[in-house]
Design a protein around this motif. Structure first.
Motif, PDB file in Angstrom:
ATOM      1  N   ILE A  12       0.888  -1.176   0.083  1.00  0.00           N
ATOM      2  CA  ILE A  12      -0.046   0.115  -0.010  1.00  0.00           C
ATOM      3  C   ILE A  12       0.830   1.250   0.172  1.00  0.00           C
ATOM      4  CG2 ILE A  12      -1.702   1.296   1.376  1.00  0.00           C
ATOM      5  CD1 ILE A  12      -2.759  -1.364   2.419  1.00  0.00           C
ATOM      6  N   TYR A  13       0.636   2.236  -0.734  1.00  0.00           N
ATOM      7  CA  TYR A  13       1.225   3.366  -0.964  1.00  0.00           C
ATOM      8  C   TYR A  13       1.812   4.119   0.374  1.00  0.00           C
ATOM      9  CZ  TYR A  13       2.974   8.065  -2.455  1.00  0.00           C
ATOM     10  OH  TYR A  13       3.492   9.142  -2.774  1.00  0.00           O
ATOM     11  N   GLU A  61       3.161   4.248 -15.575  1.00  0.00           N
ATOM     12  CA  GLU A  61       1.621   4.288 -15.879  1.00  0.00           C
ATOM     13  C   GLU A  61       1.593   2.802 -16.297  1.00  0.00           C
ATOM     14  OE1 GLU A  61      -1.602   6.637 -18.170  1.00  0.00           O
ATOM     15  OE2 GLU A  61       0.254   7.222 -18.542  1.00  0.00           O
ATOM     16  N   GLY A  62       0.669   2.106 -16.003  1.00  0.00           N
ATOM     17  CA  GLY A  62       0.404   0.890 -16.184  1.00  0.00           C
ATOM     18  C   GLY A  62      -0.526   0.735 -17.314  1.00  0.00           C
ATOM     19  N   ASP A  63      -0.816  -0.307 -17.970  1.00  0.00           N
ATOM     20  CA  ASP A  63      -1.794  -0.612 -19.269  1.00  0.00           C
ATOM     21  C   ASP A  63      -3.000   0.010 -18.791  1.00  0.00           C
ATOM     22  OD1 ASP A  63       0.550  -1.570 -20.673  1.00  0.00           O
ATOM     23  OD2 ASP A  63      -0.070  -3.932 -20.190  1.00  0.00           O
ATOM     24  N   ASP A  64      -3.515  -0.035 -17.702  1.00  0.00           N
ATOM     25  CA  ASP A  64      -5.022   0.234 -17.316  1.00  0.00           C
ATOM     26  C   ASP A  64      -4.932   1.598 -16.839  1.00  0.00           C
ATOM     27  OD1 ASP A  64      -3.419  -0.241 -14.991  1.00  0.00           O
ATOM     28  OD2 ASP A  64      -4.809  -1.607 -13.955  1.00  0.00           O
ATOM     29  N   ASP A  65      -4.021   2.533 -17.090  1.00  0.00           N
ATOM     30  CA  ASP A  65      -3.870   3.992 -16.757  1.00  0.00           C
ATOM     31  C   ASP A  65      -3.826   4.151 -15.166  1.00  0.00           C
ATOM     32  OD1 ASP A  65      -3.960   4.787 -19.482  1.00  0.00           O
ATOM     33  OD2 ASP A  65      -6.229   4.737 -19.361  1.00  0.00           O
ATOM     34  N   THR A  66      -3.415   2.984 -14.593  1.00  0.00           N
ATOM     35  CA  THR A  66      -3.079   3.182 -13.095  1.00  0.00           C
ATOM     36  C   THR A  66      -1.684   3.409 -12.880  1.00  0.00           C
ATOM     37  OG1 THR A  66      -4.708   1.454 -12.488  1.00  0.00           O
ATOM     38  CG2 THR A  66      -3.005   1.793 -11.078  1.00  0.00           C
ATOM     39  N   LEU A  67      -1.078   4.451 -11.938  1.00  0.00           N
ATOM     40  CA  LEU A  67       0.193   4.451 -11.634  1.00  0.00           C
ATOM     41  C   LEU A  67       0.534   3.572 -10.650  1.00  0.00           C
ATOM     42  CD1 LEU A  67      -0.042   8.347 -10.995  1.00  0.00           C
ATOM     43  CD2 LEU A  67       0.606   7.140 -13.102  1.00  0.00           C
ATOM     44  N   TYR A  68       1.843   3.270 -10.682  1.00  0.00           N
ATOM     45  CA  TYR A  68       2.655   2.111  -9.769  1.00  0.00           C
ATOM     46  C   TYR A  68       4.000   2.937  -9.516  1.00  0.00           C
ATOM     47  CZ  TYR A  68      -0.843  -1.298 -11.388  1.00  0.00           C
ATOM     48  OH  TYR A  68      -2.056  -2.045 -11.484  1.00  0.00           O
ATOM     49  N   HIS A  91      16.757  -9.309  -4.276  1.00  0.00           N
ATOM     50  CA  HIS A  91      15.924 -10.226  -4.958  1.00  0.00           C
ATOM     51  C   HIS A  91      14.577 -10.381  -4.749  1.00  0.00           C
ATOM     52  CE1 HIS A  91      19.963 -11.278  -5.915  1.00  0.00           C
ATOM     53  NE2 HIS A  91      19.861 -11.567  -4.702  1.00  0.00           N
ATOM     54  N   VAL A  92      13.869  -9.258  -4.607  1.00  0.00           N
ATOM     55  CA  VAL A  92      12.404  -9.118  -4.709  1.00  0.00           C
ATOM     56  C   VAL A  92      11.840  -7.726  -5.325  1.00  0.00           C
ATOM     57  CG1 VAL A  92      10.212  -8.704  -2.965  1.00  0.00           C
ATOM     58  CG2 VAL A  92      12.351  -9.907  -2.077  1.00  0.00           C
ATOM     59  N   ASP A  93      10.770  -7.957  -6.076  1.00  0.00           N
ATOM     60  CA  ASP A  93      10.357  -6.914  -6.936  1.00  0.00           C
ATOM     61  C   ASP A  93       8.712  -6.264  -6.088  1.00  0.00           C
ATOM     62  OD1 ASP A  93      11.783  -6.920  -9.252  1.00  0.00           O
ATOM     63  OD2 ASP A  93      10.777  -8.805 -10.172  1.00  0.00           O
ATOM     64  N   ILE A  94       9.077  -4.984  -5.891  1.00  0.00           N
ATOM     65  CA  ILE A  94       7.947  -4.473  -5.292  1.00  0.00           C
ATOM     66  C   ILE A  94       7.138  -3.676  -6.041  1.00  0.00           C
ATOM     67  CG2 ILE A  94       7.291  -3.045  -3.122  1.00  0.00           C
ATOM     68  CD1 ILE A  94       9.873  -4.071  -2.042  1.00  0.00           C
ATOM     69  N   GLN A  95       5.904  -3.574  -6.080  1.00  0.00           N
ATOM     70  CA  GLN A  95       4.850  -2.798  -6.769  1.00  0.00           C
ATOM     71  C   GLN A  95       4.027  -2.212  -5.884  1.00  0.00           C
ATOM     72  OE1 GLN A  95       2.878  -4.693  -9.935  1.00  0.00           O
ATOM     73  NE2 GLN A  95       1.396  -5.376  -8.525  1.00  0.00           N
ATOM     74  N   VAL A  96       3.805  -0.937  -6.121  1.00  0.00           N
ATOM     75  CA  VAL A  96       3.085   0.168  -5.134  1.00  0.00           C
ATOM     76  C   VAL A  96       1.933   0.734  -6.236  1.00  0.00           C
ATOM     77  CG1 VAL A  96       3.072   1.664  -3.298  1.00  0.00           C
ATOM     78  CG2 VAL A  96       4.986   0.285  -3.868  1.00  0.00           C
ATOM     79  N   PRO A  97       0.839   0.232  -6.018  1.00  0.00           N
ATOM     80  CA  PRO A  97      -0.337   1.122  -6.800  1.00  0.00           C
ATOM     81  C   PRO A  97      -0.712   2.441  -5.909  1.00  0.00           C
ATOM     82  CG  PRO A  97      -1.035  -1.053  -6.077  1.00  0.00           C
ATOM     83  CD  PRO A  97       0.092  -0.899  -5.451  1.00  0.00           C
ATOM     84  N   VAL A  98      -0.835   3.404  -6.865  1.00  0.00           N
ATOM     85  CA  VAL A  98      -0.915   4.817  -6.319  1.00  0.00           C
ATOM     86  C   VAL A  98      -2.370   5.096  -6.707  1.00  0.00           C
ATOM     87  CG1 VAL A  98      -0.004   7.318  -6.725  1.00  0.00           C
ATOM     88  CG2 VAL A  98       1.489   5.374  -6.888  1.00  0.00           C
ATOM     89  N   ASP A  99      -2.915   5.697  -5.446  1.00  0.00           N
ATOM     90  CA  ASP A  99      -4.308   5.925  -5.597  1.00  0.00           C
ATOM     91  C   ASP A  99      -4.520   7.165  -6.337  1.00  0.00           C
ATOM     92  OD1 ASP A  99      -4.456   4.664  -2.630  1.00  0.00           O
ATOM     93  OD2 ASP A  99      -5.419   3.850  -4.309  1.00  0.00           O
TER      94      ASP A  99
END
Length: 99
Positions: A12-13, A61-68, A91-99
């Motif tokens: 979570i952001y 910017e993701g394919d669904d216009d969501t920011l990460y 050795h860990v990939d982390i993604q954080v969706p931005v609201d």
């Protein structure tokens, strides 16, 4: 969102802000994201390249216009970069969706 062979973690952001503590952009007076984001060109990009890789994060910017916010340096769909005070685990990939 990421294509690596490393395990993926989603945060979570607000938790990401607290855990990794992105540092203010001292090169730009009015940087986006409350003064935390670095641009993708010029002296700000040079500063990103001089930063240890385990502290660099990329806003995309993701394919669904969501920011990460993604761990590491990314080029495709990048909007800017962050430099964290706290290094991320290897050795860990982390993604954080931005609201």
């Amino acid at each position: 969102m990421t294509d690596s062979t490393f395990p993926h973690l989603t945060m979570i952001y607000d938790d990401w802000l607290e855990a990794y503590r992105p540092m203010p952009n001292s090169l730009a007076e009015s940087a986006p994201f409350d003064g935390l984001m670095f641009e993708t060109f010029g002296p700000e990009l040079a500063h990103i390249h001089d930063t240890p890789a385990d502290r660099v994060w990329t806003l995309v910017e993701g394919d669904d216009d969501t920011l990460y916010v993604l761990s590491g340096f990314h080029f495709v769909n990048r909007l800017g970069y962050f430099i964290a005070a706290q290094p991320r685990p290897p050795h860990v990939d982390i993604q954080v969706p931005v609201d």
